[in-house]
Design an enzyme around this catalytic site. Structure first.
Site, PDB file in Angstrom:
ATOM      1  N   CYS A 288       0.635  -1.082  -0.181  1.00  0.00           N
ATOM      2  CA  CYS A 288      -0.003  -0.014  -0.003  1.00  0.00           C
ATOM      3  C   CYS A 288       0.899   1.118  -0.164  1.00  0.00           C
ATOM      4  O   CYS A 288       1.580   1.466  -0.852  1.00  0.00           O
ATOM      5  CB  CYS A 288      -1.042  -0.021   1.279  1.00  0.00           C
ATOM      6  SG  CYS A 288      -2.408   0.889   0.561  1.00  0.00           S
TER       7      CYS A 288
ATOM      8  N   HIS B 186      -3.858  -4.987   0.372  1.00  0.00           N
ATOM      9  CA  HIS B 186      -3.336  -5.706   1.631  1.00  0.00           C
ATOM     10  C   HIS B 186      -3.216  -6.966   1.681  1.00  0.00           C
ATOM     11  O   HIS B 186      -4.332  -7.705   2.055  1.00  0.00           O
ATOM     12  CB  HIS B 186      -3.919  -4.995   2.816  1.00  0.00           C
ATOM     13  CG  HIS B 186      -3.860  -3.572   3.055  1.00  0.00           C
ATOM     14  ND1 HIS B 186      -3.059  -3.029   4.078  1.00  0.00           N
ATOM     15  CD2 HIS B 186      -4.281  -2.565   2.430  1.00  0.00           C
ATOM     16  CE1 HIS B 186      -2.920  -1.735   4.151  1.00  0.00           C
ATOM     17  NE2 HIS B 186      -3.520  -1.463   3.250  1.00  0.00           N
TER      18      HIS B 186
ATOM     19  N   GLU C 278      -1.832  -8.929   3.298  1.00  0.00           N
ATOM     20  CA  GLU C 278      -1.732  -9.570   4.883  1.00  0.00           C
ATOM     21  C   GLU C 278      -2.957 -10.023   5.253  1.00  0.00           C
ATOM     22  O   GLU C 278      -3.160 -10.587   6.191  1.00  0.00           O
ATOM     23  CB  GLU C 278      -0.743  -8.519   5.462  1.00  0.00           C
ATOM     24  CG  GLU C 278      -1.518  -7.290   5.943  1.00  0.00           C
ATOM     25  CD  GLU C 278      -1.246  -6.066   5.032  1.00  0.00           C
ATOM     26  OE1 GLU C 278      -1.088  -6.541   3.797  1.00  0.00           O
ATOM     27  OE2 GLU C 278      -1.327  -5.005   5.349  1.00  0.00           O
TER      28      GLU C 278
HETATM   29  N1  GLN Z   1      -1.891   6.762   2.966  1.00  0.00           N
HETATM   30  C1  GLN Z   1      -2.211   5.664   1.553  1.00  0.00           C
HETATM   31  C2  GLN Z   1      -3.342   6.189   0.834  1.00  0.00           C
HETATM   32  O1  GLN Z   1      -4.416   6.498   1.591  1.00  0.00           O
HETATM   33  C3  GLN Z   1      -1.994   4.370   1.749  1.00  0.00           C
HETATM   34  C4  GLN Z   1      -2.909   3.867   2.683  1.00  0.00           C
HETATM   35  C5  GLN Z   1      -2.227   2.413   3.206  1.00  0.00           C
HETATM   36  O2  GLN Z   1      -1.075   2.417   3.414  1.00  0.00           O
HETATM   37  N2  GLN Z   1      -2.958   1.633   3.613  1.00  0.00           N
HETATM   38  O3  GLN Z   1      -3.585   5.824  -0.200  1.00  0.00           O
END
Ligand code: GLN
Length: 542
Positions: free
Chosen positions: A384, A510, A512
């Protein structure tokens, strides 16, 4: 169709005794005996969900396939049971009050004074029953967050009391988890805190059926008898939960203690033989007998609290076992990482993960870590925000786009290589408004991702507002960073890779959240494999 049975798990004496793990372990054993089971968590705080909480407050925010931002215990439930949870599996006081107040505004209670009892408790009971709508499950385990005696838990405990009163004896039971502390000075285990904790439950009208006692030392028969007598439960219902080296051992311990048998007997459910735990035990055996070991650095800004990256840490346990490799996860603070000290902090690593996150704190340290991994051919996995950092780093140091950034960190950047998604631009509310939950990803053939997934289509969970800015896609492609995965509907970049690198993968989603014991996530498995075979060719930076 048979009736749904309810098991409630409460906690006493202190928090952090592991109600989630006990609930998940019991569920695992019941599932392994052929029952369909789900677990629900009731959280007594007033936030509607933990999505807006700082990870330092409450650990990681877990995301379900249907897009709920939930307590991290749901992650344990999924990792143990290998079935997805949903919106209904996590209820907070905020959600309860929100529905009751909405009903009040609609006029549903017209003429009535709206009160904790019966209106709040009715809503809690409705939510408990909601999970098993359509009789999807034989058994629902509901974990009550917090500790008995807490002011905020009272409506939940009262709802459990009412349900116990409403249901037949064999349709529901209460398991109470407490602590038996060891006093080193006198060399004794003490039962008084447990007795007091059960008394609090009794004052609230609940006689627990089963007691699970957390302890550092084995409980003898005399102690078990004493607890049984003073707490009014059968001796066989006093279950020891001794400290173990891995949470994945707990189901095996609970099996030895016959927790599943006691529960099934009370619920009058028939079962034969032993639970089918073959795959689980094979996993434990691989976990405990690794053939090699790797050091993987997790670069993030919440590293002071290991729970902030719970699902990533667990995914490495699954992927490590799959590779018969012990993964030593080193937490590296991104705020403390810079161009001067990065060699000292990163040189001993076999692989680098850059963690998810929000906001600008520690961002440059993450970009430094990506650069080191990219330039030195060290296996790299960006998750992410970690993927977004890889995109920023590539723009600055390969494409020569000076000052390239995400508009999350710098709204005025000349090169917004990561930018707010179109549908996010008009959103003002912070709660529950990100791109959340499962979205399709089409994987390109002949990529590392394809090699890992062995399929061209998958669904992965998301939690973000920003995205790869497709205006730059051609530039990236020609310079050697390719989109290896795309969302078919929106064209959003889901995966980036550098094919000339040994193993360099960044994912906007994600992975995970969907790694489980019996089904480790393919990207984690492939990444650990790449780390295992790393040859050290660290170049000195000029
Ligand atoms: N801050 C980034 C976004 O909102 C990544 C979010 C995250 O890592 N879950 O896109």
């Amino acid at each position: 169709m048979s009736k749904v049975k309810y098991v409630f798990v409460t906690g006493g004496v202190t928090s952090s005794l592991g109600k989630g793990i006990i609930s998940a372990s019991l569920a695992k054993l019941l599932q392994a005996r052929g029952f369909s089971v789900t677990i629900q968590k009731l959280d007594p705080y007033i936030n509607v969900d933990p999505g807006t909480l700082n990870p330092y407050e409450h650990g990681e925010c877990y995301v379900t396939l249907d897009g709920a931002e939930t307590d991290l215990d749901l992650g344990h439930y999924e990792r143990f049971l290998n079935i997805p949870t949903s919106q209904a599996n996590n209820v907070t006081t905020g959600k309860i009050y929100q529905s009751v107040i909405n009903k009040e505004r609609r006029g549903d209670y017209l003429g009535k004074t709206v009160q904790v009892i019966p209106h709040i408790t009715d809503e809690i009971k409705r939510r408990i029953k909601c999970v098993s709508l359509g009789n999807k499950y034989d058994i629902v385990i509901t974990e009550i967050g917090g500790t008995v005696g807490d002011i905020e838990s009272l409506p939940y405990i009262e709802s459990v009391r009412q349900l116990k009163w409403e249901m037949a004896d064999e349709d529901c039971l209460v398991i109470h988890l407490t602590l038996v502390p060891y006093l080193a000075a006198s060399g004794e285990l003490k039962t008084k805190p447990t007795q007091h904790s059960v008394k609090v439950l009794l004052e609230n009208g609940i006689q627990p059926d089963v007691l699970v006692l957390r302890t550092e030392h084995s409980l003898n028969d005399e102690l078990r008898r004493k607890v049984a007598l003073f707490c009014n439960v059968h001796e066989s219902s006093v279950i020891e939960s001794i400290d173990v080296s891995t949470i994945y051992e707990v189901p095996v311990k609970m099996l030895e203690e016959k927790l599943d048998v006691v529960v099934l007997k009370k619920l009058k459910l028939q079962t034969n033989g032993a639970p089918e735990l073959k795959k689980w035990k094979e996993f434990l055996s691989r976990l405990k007998n690794p053939r090699c070991s790797v050091n993987i650095g997790l670069v993030g800004k919440y590293v002071e609290l290991a729970d902030a990256y719970k699902s990533i840490a667990e995914s490495f346990i699954h992927a490590g076992a799959e590779n018969e490799c012990h993964v030593n996860l080193e937490y590296i603070h991104s705020e403390e990482l810079n161009d001067e000290n990065h060699l000292e902090k990163l040189a001993s690593l076999d692989g680098i993960v850059v963690a998810p996150g929000f906001g600008s704190r520690g961002i440059e340290g993450k970009v430094t870590a990506v650069r080191y991994a990219r330039e030195n051919n060290i296996p790299f996995f960006g998750i992410c925000l970690g993927m977004q950092c890889a995109v920023i780093e590539f723009a600055r140091n390969v494409l020569g786009l000076q000052g390239a950034h995400s508009t999350e960190m710098n709204q005025k950047t000349k090169h917004p290589v990561i930018d707010l998604m179109e549908e996010q631009k008009r959103i003002i509310d912070k709660g529950g408004t990100m791109r959340l939950g499962g979205y399709k990803c089409i994987i390109r053939e002949n990529t590392l991702s394809y090699e890992a997934y062995k399929t061209t289509e998958t669904v992965e969970r998301h939690r973000h507002r920003y995205e790869f800015n497709n205006k730059y896609l051609n530039e990236y492609n020609s310079a050697g960073m390719i989109p290896a995965g795309l969302n078919p509907e929106s064209g959003l970049v889901e995966i980036i890779e550098i094919p000339s690198h040994k193993w360099f993968v960044g994912v906007q989603f994600h992975p995970e959240y969907s790694s489980t014991v019996v089904s480790p996530h393919p990207l984690f498995v492939a990444f650990v494999k790449a780390c295992c075979s790393k040859t050290k060719t660290v170049k000195k930076k000029k």
